[in-house]
Design an enzyme around this catalytic site. Structure first.
Site, PDB file in Angstrom:
ATOM      1  N   ASP A   1      -0.105  -0.825  -4.829  1.00 25.60           N
ATOM      2  CA  ASP A   1      -1.394  -0.328  -5.334  1.00 25.60           C
ATOM      3  C   ASP A   1      -1.288   1.024  -6.025  1.00 25.60           C
ATOM      4  OD1 ASP A   1      -0.968   1.206  -3.042  1.00 25.60           O
ATOM      5  OD2 ASP A   1      -3.057   1.105  -2.379  1.00 25.60           O
ATOM      6  N   ASN A   2      -0.241   1.783  -5.740  1.00 29.99           N
ATOM      7  CA  ASN A   2       0.005   3.073  -6.394  1.00 29.99           C
ATOM      8  C   ASN A   2       1.352   3.600  -5.914  1.00 29.99           C
ATOM      9  OD1 ASN A   2      -2.626   3.867  -4.270  1.00 29.99           O
ATOM     10  ND2 ASN A   2      -0.604   4.695  -3.815  1.00 29.99           N
TER      11      ASN A   2
ATOM     12  N   ASP B   1       0.837  -1.196   0.000  1.00 29.03           N
ATOM     13  CA  ASP B   1       0.000   0.000   0.000  1.00 29.03           C
ATOM     14  C   ASP B   1       0.876   1.253   0.000  1.00 29.03           C
ATOM     15  OD1 ASP B   1      -2.014   1.848   0.275  1.00 29.03           O
ATOM     16  OD2 ASP B   1      -3.044   0.792   1.871  1.00 29.03           O
ATOM     17  N   ASP B   2       0.814   2.037  -1.074  1.00 28.80           N
ATOM     18  CA  ASP B   2       1.569   3.287  -1.204  1.00 28.80           C
ATOM     19  C   ASP B   2       3.080   3.065  -1.281  1.00 28.80           C
ATOM     20  OD1 ASP B   2      -0.903   4.438  -0.985  1.00 28.80           O
ATOM     21  OD2 ASP B   2      -0.479   5.609   0.808  1.00 28.80           O
TER      22      ASP B   2
ATOM     23  N   HIS C   1       1.518   2.251   3.915  1.00 28.37           N
ATOM     24  CA  HIS C   1       0.585   3.372   4.051  1.00 28.37           C
ATOM     25  C   HIS C   1       0.735   3.960   5.458  1.00 28.37           C
ATOM     26  CE1 HIS C   1      -3.249   5.498   4.353  1.00 28.37           C
ATOM     27  NE2 HIS C   1      -3.515   5.242   3.075  1.00 28.37           N
TER      28      HIS C   1
ATOM     29  N   HIS D   1     -10.572  -2.745   1.333  1.00 27.52           N
ATOM     30  CA  HIS D   1     -10.858  -1.408   0.807  1.00 27.52           C
ATOM     31  C   HIS D   1     -11.688  -1.403  -0.476  1.00 27.52           C
ATOM     32  CE1 HIS D   1      -9.171   2.969   1.117  1.00 27.52           C
ATOM     33  NE2 HIS D   1     -10.479   2.869   1.299  1.00 27.52           N
TER      34      HIS D   1
ATOM     35  N   CYS E   1      -6.187   4.025  -3.655  1.00 29.87           N
ATOM     36  CA  CYS E   1      -6.326   2.681  -3.080  1.00 29.87           C
ATOM     37  C   CYS E   1      -7.484   1.861  -3.646  1.00 29.87           C
ATOM     38  CB  CYS E   1      -6.476   2.790  -1.565  1.00 29.87           C
ATOM     39  SG  CYS E   1      -5.067   3.560  -0.739  1.00 29.87           S
TER      40      CYS E   1
ATOM     41  N   LYS F   1      -5.583  -5.539   3.900  1.00 28.40           N
ATOM     42  CA  LYS F   1      -6.501  -4.421   3.691  1.00 28.40           C
ATOM     43  C   LYS F   1      -7.358  -4.665   2.450  1.00 28.40           C
ATOM     44  CE  LYS F   1      -6.244   0.236   1.866  1.00 28.40           C
ATOM     45  NZ  LYS F   1      -5.414   1.423   1.628  1.00 28.40           N
TER      46      LYS F   1
ATOM     47  N   SER G   1      -8.360   1.717   4.774  1.00 27.49           N
ATOM     48  CA  SER G   1      -7.001   2.145   5.096  1.00 27.49           C
ATOM     49  C   SER G   1      -6.771   2.273   6.608  1.00 27.49           C
ATOM     50  CB  SER G   1      -6.692   3.493   4.433  1.00 27.49           C
ATOM     51  OG  SER G   1      -6.657   3.353   3.033  1.00 27.49           O
TER      52      SER G   1
ATOM     53  N   ARG H   1      -7.422  -1.400  -6.352  1.00 29.77           N
ATOM     54  CA  ARG H   1      -7.780  -2.757  -5.920  1.00 29.77           C
ATOM     55  C   ARG H   1      -8.912  -3.329  -6.766  1.00 29.77           C
ATOM     56  NH1 ARG H   1      -5.196  -3.025  -0.738  1.00 29.77           N
ATOM     57  NH2 ARG H   1      -3.975  -1.107  -0.766  1.00 29.77           N
TER      58      ARG H   1
ATOM     59  N   LYS I   1       1.603   9.282  -5.510  1.00 31.43           N
ATOM     60  CA  LYS I   1       0.202   8.903  -5.286  1.00 31.43           C
ATOM     61  C   LYS I   1      -0.739  10.067  -5.606  1.00 31.43           C
ATOM     62  CE  LYS I   1      -2.946   7.460  -1.566  1.00 31.43           C
ATOM     63  NZ  LYS I   1      -3.037   6.846  -0.217  1.00 31.43           N
TER      64      LYS I   1
END
Length: 486
Positions: free
Chosen positions: A291-292, A45-46, A239, A140, A85, A138, A163, A89, A312
């Site tokens: 994810d990004n 994540d991130d 994240h 989301h 996010c 996660k 998140s 996904r 992001k």
């Protein structure tokens, strides 16, 4: 570390400079195995493009990910569905551009909708072939029971519904009394299946979460190693807020962020070790990606997208392009770099192909990239054009070969913060119609639109064709499908 970079055998004008060539790996190497292959997708994540060793991480080591790259394939031009996010996904799970499945922005604790259960996820597809499926981490994609993993094809689920910063300790409300904080950000729950097992996750709980998810993953593999399985491991880290267990706290010169990535690296090593112990290593595809891009507003608590532009939330490469490693001994050639365009939307059709499963009846945007993964001779990206929509469902950019066209748009360059707090907003900018040569200008510094009007015209024609399907902004197209509603 050394990688074999594969150069195209085709003329550059045909391949647009995106290179890939043959290696001595048989296309039917996996057919020698009697069992259906297993699939593991580790989705950070991130995490920034340059946050792991194979992509140039600084200030900490990632030995297990380095080894994964040495034994597998590094994808340099790998894209997510959107630089946020939830849409990202949705793209991974469904093989669709997020706009197609109605996922514009992020779901939160007050959301009443989620990914439509009528959409077929990777887990749904694999369940038809008898796979055991699990999601640990996660989700989301909607926290209402109808949208949680157990109702989206997963046998098992343990983790957070959204998140880890969507809680009363969010920086934006920390100064308020708890009663006021809870109106904006209610307590963060931890789920096991459809049951809430911790109604109010605390900082000390998040410290242990990466370890808990790893233990769950190892246990799931051990229990299902005799039958095919799909393990989806969407890490809540890195994240913000950043949390790491005692075994990695304070271990890296980079500080807390480096510690967090080091623990994720340990997680990867533990999973590969488990596969080897169970003698299923050569029958398992592992995908490791993010994810990004990095949340640059958080400064020293954020990663790096170098040499890409922005991070992001941006429509530049630093937002959409992510580092990606794939490993499958005996099927994926070792130590290879793939420079072909691919993305998370391609995982569903590719996994379906490997599992001999039927694709969804509804239209998807991803393509089977199994030839790229195998290192097949002269394999090229199946994407003639790769499209990027933003959170307002506007077509903001598209890529064809080495060329990327960005339509006029406003954007902001984040002012970085420090110590877990975001910076003071962002510097606003206006981008004009821009054409970038990503082969020679990966940082998107020079607009070549005036020098190549023919390329701009060609890409605009592709854009018009896509708009006929998905529309643009508030103008919807026939290809858009609705969100799941309560």
């Amino acid at each position: 570390m050394m990688f074999l970079i594969l150069r195209s055998c085709l003329p550059a004008v045909v391949a647009f400079g995106l290179a890939f060539c043959s290696v001595a790996v048989s296309e039917d190497s996996s057919s020698k195995k009697d069992a259906s292959p297993n699939f593991i997708v580790i989705f950070c994540d991130d995490m920034g493009y340059a946050d792991i060793g194979p992509f140039g991480a600084e200030g900490y080591q990632t030995p297990h990910l380095d080894q994964m790259a040495a034994e597998g394939m590094k994808f340099t031009d790998f894209y997510v569905g959107r630089s946020f996010c939830s849409p990202s996904r949705a793209a991974l799970m469904t093989g669709c551009i997020p706009t197609r499945v109605g996922v514009g922005g992020n779901f939160g604790p007050h959301s009443k909708n989620g990914l439509n259960p009528e959409e077929e996820t990777i887990a749904d597809i694999l369940k038809t072939k008898g796979y055991a499926t699990a999601c640990f981490g996660k989700w989301h994609l909607g926290h209402q029971p109808a949208f949680l993993p157990p109702n989206q094809g997963f046998d098992e689920y343990f983790g957070l519904p959204y998140s880890n910063d969507m809680w009363p300790f969010h920086p934006g409300v920390r100064h308020l009394p708890l009663e006021e904080r809870l109106k904006k950000w209610p307590n963060l729950p931890l789920y096991n299946g459809l049951e809430v097992v911790n109604e109010a996750v605390q900082p000390e709980d998040q410290v242990q979460l990466t370890t808990q998810l790893t233990e769950r993953a190892v246990d799931f593999i051990q229990r299902n190693h005799a039958n095919p399985f799909f393990l989806y491991l969407p890490n809540p880290q890195p994240h913000v807020p950043l949390f790491v267990s005692d075994k990695y706290e304070g271990k890296t010169p980079r500080g807390l962020y480096g510690d967090v990535i080091s623990e994720i690296d340990w997680q990867v090593g533990r999973i590969i070790e488990t596969l080897q112990e169970l003698n299923i290593d050569e029958n398992t595809l592992i995908v490791f990606t993010s994810d990004n891009g990095p949340w640059l507003s958080y400064g020293d608590h954020a990663g790096s997208a170098k040499p890409l532009r922005e991070g992001k939330g941006s429509n530049f490469e630093g937002g959409f392009r992510v580092s990606c490693l794939m490993r499958w001994p005996g099927v994926i050639p070792a130590g290879v770099v793939c420079k072909e365009v691919a993305g998370t939307i391609d995982l569903l059709p590719t996994i379906a192909n490997f599992a001999e499963a039927t694709l969804p009846e509804r239209k998807i945007d991803g393509h089977d990239i199994s030839k790229l993964i195998r290192g097949s001779e002269n394999a090229q990206s199946p994407h003639e054009v790769f499209y990027h929509y933003d959170g307002k469902n506007r077509l903001v950019a598209l890529r064809k070969g080495k060329w990327k066209l960005m339509f006029p748009q406003k954007y902001g360059t984040p002012i970085p913060g420090k110590g877990g707090l975001p910076g003071g907003g962002s510097k606003p900018h206006q981008l004009e119609l821009s054409l970038f040569d990503l082969e020679s200008d990966i940082g998107e510094t020079t607009n070549l639109a005036e020098q190549h009007p023919d390329v701009v015209e060609e890409l605009q024609m592709h854009a018009e064709e896509m708009r006929k399907d998905l529309g643009d902004g508030e103008e919807s197209g026939p290809g858009r499908r609705p969100l799941g509603q309560l």
